[in-house]
Design a protein around this motif. Structure first.
Motif, PDB file in Angstrom:
ATOM      1  N   ASP A 226      -3.812  -2.241  -5.590  1.00 54.72           N
ATOM      2  CA  ASP A 226      -3.128  -2.753  -4.399  1.00 54.72           C
ATOM      3  C   ASP A 226      -4.099  -3.751  -3.782  1.00 54.72           C
ATOM      4  O   ASP A 226      -5.266  -3.450  -3.588  1.00 54.72           O
ATOM      5  CB  ASP A 226      -2.869  -1.572  -3.464  1.00 54.72           C
ATOM      6  CG  ASP A 226      -2.503  -1.984  -2.053  1.00 54.72           C
ATOM      7  OD1 ASP A 226      -1.872  -3.050  -1.886  1.00 54.72           O
ATOM      8  OD2 ASP A 226      -2.849  -1.237  -1.114  1.00 54.72           O
TER       9      ASP A 226
ATOM     10  N   SER B  53       0.833  -1.208   0.000  1.00 53.67           N
ATOM     11  CA  SER B  53       0.000   0.000   0.000  1.00 53.67           C
ATOM     12  C   SER B  53       0.867   1.258   0.000  1.00 53.67           C
ATOM     13  O   SER B  53       0.519   2.267  -0.616  1.00 53.67           O
ATOM     14  CB  SER B  53      -0.940  -0.004   1.214  1.00 53.67           C
ATOM     15  OG  SER B  53      -1.794  -1.128   1.152  1.00 53.67           O
TER      16      SER B  53
ATOM     17  N   THR C 219      -4.854  -4.262   4.360  1.00 57.72           N
ATOM     18  CA  THR C 219      -5.676  -4.127   3.151  1.00 57.72           C
ATOM     19  C   THR C 219      -6.527  -5.387   3.008  1.00 57.72           C
ATOM     20  O   THR C 219      -5.982  -6.482   2.891  1.00 57.72           O
ATOM     21  CB  THR C 219      -4.773  -3.950   1.917  1.00 57.72           C
ATOM     22  OG1 THR C 219      -3.907  -2.839   2.148  1.00 57.72           O
ATOM     23  CG2 THR C 219      -5.591  -3.714   0.658  1.00 57.72           C
TER      24      THR C 219
ATOM     25  N   GLU D 170      -5.006   2.764   3.303  1.00 56.97           N
ATOM     26  CA  GLU D 170      -4.648   2.622   4.714  1.00 56.97           C
ATOM     27  C   GLU D 170      -3.321   1.861   4.823  1.00 56.97           C
ATOM     28  O   GLU D 170      -3.137   0.814   4.197  1.00 56.97           O
ATOM     29  CB  GLU D 170      -5.756   1.861   5.463  1.00 56.97           C
ATOM     30  CG  GLU D 170      -5.530   1.913   6.963  1.00 56.97           C
ATOM     31  CD  GLU D 170      -6.549   1.102   7.749  1.00 56.97           C
ATOM     32  OE1 GLU D 170      -7.498   0.576   7.149  1.00 56.97           O
ATOM     33  OE2 GLU D 170      -6.342   0.996   8.974  1.00 56.97           O
TER      34      GLU D 170
END
Ligand SMILES: Nc1nc2c(ncn2[C@@H]2O[C@H](COP(=O)(O)OP(=O)(O)OP(=O)(O)O)[C@@H](O)[C@H]2O)c(=O)[nH]1
Ligand SMILES: [Mg+2]
Length: 311
Positions: free
Chosen positions: A198, A159, A179, A171
């Motif tokens: 992602d 991420s 994630t 996040e």
């Protein structure tokens, strides 16, 4: 929940309708209820995907909700719509031939009672519908653009790389499995945007033994990726060994006929030891590699251009 909301707003609408002629008032109320439910149910029906959905979304929905549940809800909502119409015709015809106010009122109550209990009995279809709405809010709209998928083990810095490449704000947390859905960002190029995904981290195990969250990542690789960026954390601060990370890389190589490049994350934490590990890794794996995000962006744009993937 959603059923009660629909019922409450139906009742609120019905109550607003008044006419000096009681029978006319009842018939107008019937019309209003039928029209309101018809448009509401049609809206719900259209929001529920059907057989024409593409395979990526279908399999993803299957992981989140169960595809057979989606189909069930769609069929059911359609059935309820038809049924409301049947009740409407039946009770409207009954009221039409009545004169007595009490009789009319009784038939009216019976109509509302049957319609509302029809809705309540089918709560499950409405619940599935709210799950689908939740799904749409969680999963970004996947566009028909050249697509890069960032993958690797949990916590390796996927991420963080998405953020660096695209400026989006996924996040990022110092623990694995942050994630859980699929995140998207875009690299702007003069040719067209490039979509960067992602995905949740995947562990060192057979694909069919993976959990639902890991399988979301596999679907993105299977259906969406034009190029895989595999993130390796040589510092092992992610909590997984280089060996495990290499195993997963091999698995991906063996199972997907896709171009793969390596991105070494967390180089700011590197000592001489990690730089040495990088050399060894590259010797063993013979893949193109990056640790500078600008170099990676340049490569990605060149790759998409060379493969004629720009739309
Ligand atoms: N020092 C340093 N820390 C990094 C770097 N990249 C990621 N991290 C840290 O590593 C941790 C995990 O980063 P994420 O980007 O959330 O990792 P991820 O691969 O997306 O993790 P999951 O979503 O859980 O699979 C966070 O604490 C980050 O701050 C880096 O280049 N340098
Ligand atoms: Mg992440």
């Amino acid at each position: 929940m959603i059923v009660e909301e629909i019922i409450n707003s139906s009742i609120a609408r019905i109550r607003k309708i008044r006419d000096k002629d009681y029978k006319k008032q009842v018939l107008k109320r019937f019309d209003s209820l039928k029209d309101f439910l018809d448009s509401k149910l049609l809206e719900i029906y259209n929001r529920i995907p059907g057989k024409k959905i593409n395979r990526f979304y279908r399999e993803l929905l299957d992981l989140y909700i169960g595809w057979e549940n989606v189909l069930y809800a769609k069929r059911r909502i359609n059935f309820i719509r038809k049924k409301v119409f049947d009740f409407y015709n039946l009770y409207r015809n009954r009221v039409r031939i009545l004169r007595d106010r009490n009789e009319i009122s009784k038939v009216g109550r019976e109509f509302y009672g049957r319609v509302f209990s029809l809705l309540r009995r089918n709560k499950k279809a409405f619940l599935i519908y709210s799950e689908i709405e939740k799904f749409y809010r969680r999963i970004p709209k996947i566009k028909d653009l050249p697509t890069i998928v960032i993958t690797g083990l949990p916590n390796v810095g996927k991420s963080t790389l998405l953020k660096r490449l695209t400026g989006s704000e996924p996040e990022i947390q110092p623990y694995p499995f942050t994630t859980k859905d699929i995140m998207v960002g875009y690299i702007r190029s003069v040719y067209s945007d490039i979509q960067v995904l992602d995905v949740p981290g995947i562990m060192d195990r057979e694909f069919d033994r993976m959990n639902r969250i890991e399988k979301r990542a596999i679907l993105a690789l299977k259906y969406l990726a034009n190029l895989i960026v595999y993130v390796i954390d040589l510092t092992e601060t992610c909590g997984y060994s280089v060996k495990e990370q290499e195993n997963v890389l091999r698995r991906i190589k063996d199972n997907f006929n896709l171009d793969i490049v390596i991105y070494f994350s967390k180089t700011d934490l590197f000592s001489d030891n990690e730089w040495k590990k990088m050399e060894d890794f590259v010797d063993r794996n013979k893949l193109r590699y990056f640790y500078d995000k600008d170099e990676l962006v340049k490569y990605i744009i060149g790759f998409i251009k060379e493969k004629k993937l720009f739309v």
